[in-house]
Design a protein around this motif. Structure first.
Motif, short mmCIF file in Angstrom:
data_model
loop_
_atom_site.label_atom_id
_atom_site.label_comp_id
_atom_site.label_asym_id
_atom_site.label_seq_id
_atom_site.Cartn_x
_atom_site.Cartn_y
_atom_site.Cartn_z
N PRO A 208 -28.99 -17.47 -24.50
CA PRO A 208 -29.10 -16.45 -25.55
C PRO A 208 -27.90 -15.51 -25.62
O PRO A 208 -27.63 -14.93 -26.67
N LEU A 209 -27.18 -15.36 -24.52
CA LEU A 209 -26.04 -14.44 -24.50
C LEU A 209 -24.83 -14.99 -25.27
O LEU A 209 -23.81 -14.30 -25.39
N THR A 210 -24.93 -16.20 -25.79
CA THR A 210 -23.87 -16.70 -26.66
C THR A 210 -23.76 -15.85 -27.92
O THR A 210 -22.71 -15.82 -28.56
N GLY A 211 -24.83 -15.14 -28.25
CA GLY A 211 -24.77 -14.20 -29.38
C GLY A 211 -23.83 -13.05 -29.09
O GLY A 211 -23.08 -12.61 -29.97
N VAL A 212 -23.86 -12.55 -27.86
CA VAL A 212 -22.93 -11.48 -27.46
C VAL A 212 -21.50 -12.02 -27.45
O VAL A 212 -20.57 -11.35 -27.90
N LEU A 213 -21.33 -13.23 -26.93
CA LEU A 213 -20.00 -13.86 -26.90
C LEU A 213 -19.46 -14.04 -28.32
O LEU A 213 -18.28 -13.75 -28.58
N PHE A 214 -20.31 -14.48 -29.23
CA PHE A 214 -19.91 -14.64 -30.63
C PHE A 214 -19.40 -13.31 -31.20
O PHE A 214 -18.32 -13.24 -31.80
N ALA A 215 -20.18 -12.25 -31.02
CA ALA A 215 -19.82 -10.95 -31.57
C ALA A 215 -18.52 -10.44 -30.96
O ALA A 215 -17.65 -9.91 -31.67
N VAL B 222 -25.79 -9.24 -31.28
CA VAL B 222 -25.80 -8.61 -29.96
C VAL B 222 -27.22 -8.11 -29.64
O VAL B 222 -27.73 -8.33 -28.53
N ILE B 223 -27.83 -7.43 -30.59
CA ILE B 223 -29.18 -6.89 -30.36
C ILE B 223 -30.17 -8.00 -30.07
O ILE B 223 -30.94 -7.96 -29.09
N VAL B 224 -30.17 -9.03 -30.91
CA VAL B 224 -31.11 -10.14 -30.75
C VAL B 224 -30.82 -10.89 -29.46
O VAL B 224 -31.74 -11.28 -28.72
N SER B 225 -29.54 -11.09 -29.17
CA SER B 225 -29.15 -11.82 -27.96
C SER B 225 -29.67 -11.14 -26.71
O SER B 225 -30.25 -11.80 -25.82
N VAL B 226 -29.51 -9.84 -26.63
CA VAL B 226 -29.95 -9.10 -25.45
C VAL B 226 -31.48 -9.11 -25.36
O VAL B 226 -32.05 -9.28 -24.27
N LEU B 227 -32.16 -8.93 -26.49
CA LEU B 227 -33.63 -8.94 -26.47
C LEU B 227 -34.18 -10.29 -26.01
O LEU B 227 -35.09 -10.35 -25.18
N VAL B 228 -33.62 -11.37 -26.55
CA VAL B 228 -34.09 -12.70 -26.15
C VAL B 228 -33.80 -12.96 -24.69
O VAL B 228 -34.63 -13.51 -23.95
#
Length: 223
Positions: free
Chosen positions: A10-17, A191-197
């Protein structure tokens, strides 16, 4: 090892951002298709290093987006009512990545080989990056965001307001003046969704502790 990779997915969302923000800061505004060929050539000659660095960062960012879409799809499968529509997130991420990789590849090639290309060839390739490759990017962003919004609204275990925000960002992506700002807004949403998931898929330490405390070995030892 595979469990740890799945745990971090899920932290790939943070990496993307992060990659999108750095790529935006590193790069510079490319010339529009209406500019004469001489100005487009001058831009790539002057900003060669920035263009190449930004192209690589954006390519990596949208590859990370595919991983994020897959991670959200996996998370959404916890809710049967949201599982079906969640496939749109994966489809959208692949479409966005296809457009972004095309644009990044052409821009990188332009910056690298600018001294070996004629003015008209440069103008044509710039048109591809600005117009042709941009269409699957905004189209894919729309599909991803609408899919994410509907997935949340149909019961995926995330706050419902994040679903509505995703839908608004998806619609904004289709409106040219708002397309780029919506991308930055989507990076924040990711980022928000990534951290929550990530947090919600973490092993429950309290349950683990309770399970250990109530194990037969410990019970017999205390007796």
């Amino acid at each position: 090892m595979s469990d740890r990779v799945a745990r971090l997915a899920p932290l790939t969302g943070v990496l993307f951002a992060l990659l999108v923000v750095v790529g935006t800061v590193v790069g510079s505004e490319s010339p529009g298709t209406e500019k004469p060929a001489s100005k487009i050539v001058a831009y790539y000659e002057t900003h060669s290093s920035e263009v190449k660095a930004s192209a690589v960062l954006f390519a990596l960012a949208f590859l990370a987006l595919i991983g994020f879409g897959a991670a959200l799809r996996s998370y959404a499968r916890r809710s049967p009512s949201a599982e079906g529509v969640s496939v749109l997130m994966v489809a959208g991420s692949v479409l966005v990545a296809a457009g972004a990789l095309t644009a990044s590849g052409v821009e990188f090639g332009l910056a690298k080989e600018i001294h070996h290309l004629g003015p008209e060839a440069v103008k044509t390739l710039n048109f591809i990056t600005e117009e042709v490759a941009f269409l699957p990017i905004i189209g894919g962003a729309f599909v991803f965001a609408i899919g994410a919004g509907l997935t949340i609204l149909r019961g995926a275990p995330l706050p419902r307001w994040l679903g509505w925000v995703a839908i608004v960002l998806g619609i904004a992506a289709l409106i040219p003046p708002a397309s780029f700002p919506s991308l930055l807004g989507f990076a924040i949403w990711s980022v928000i969704v990534s951290v929550l998931v990530y947090k919600r898929t973490a092993p429950d330490a309290a349950q683990v502790t309770a399970g250990v405390g109530s194990s037969p070995g410990l019970s017999s030892a205390s007796a």
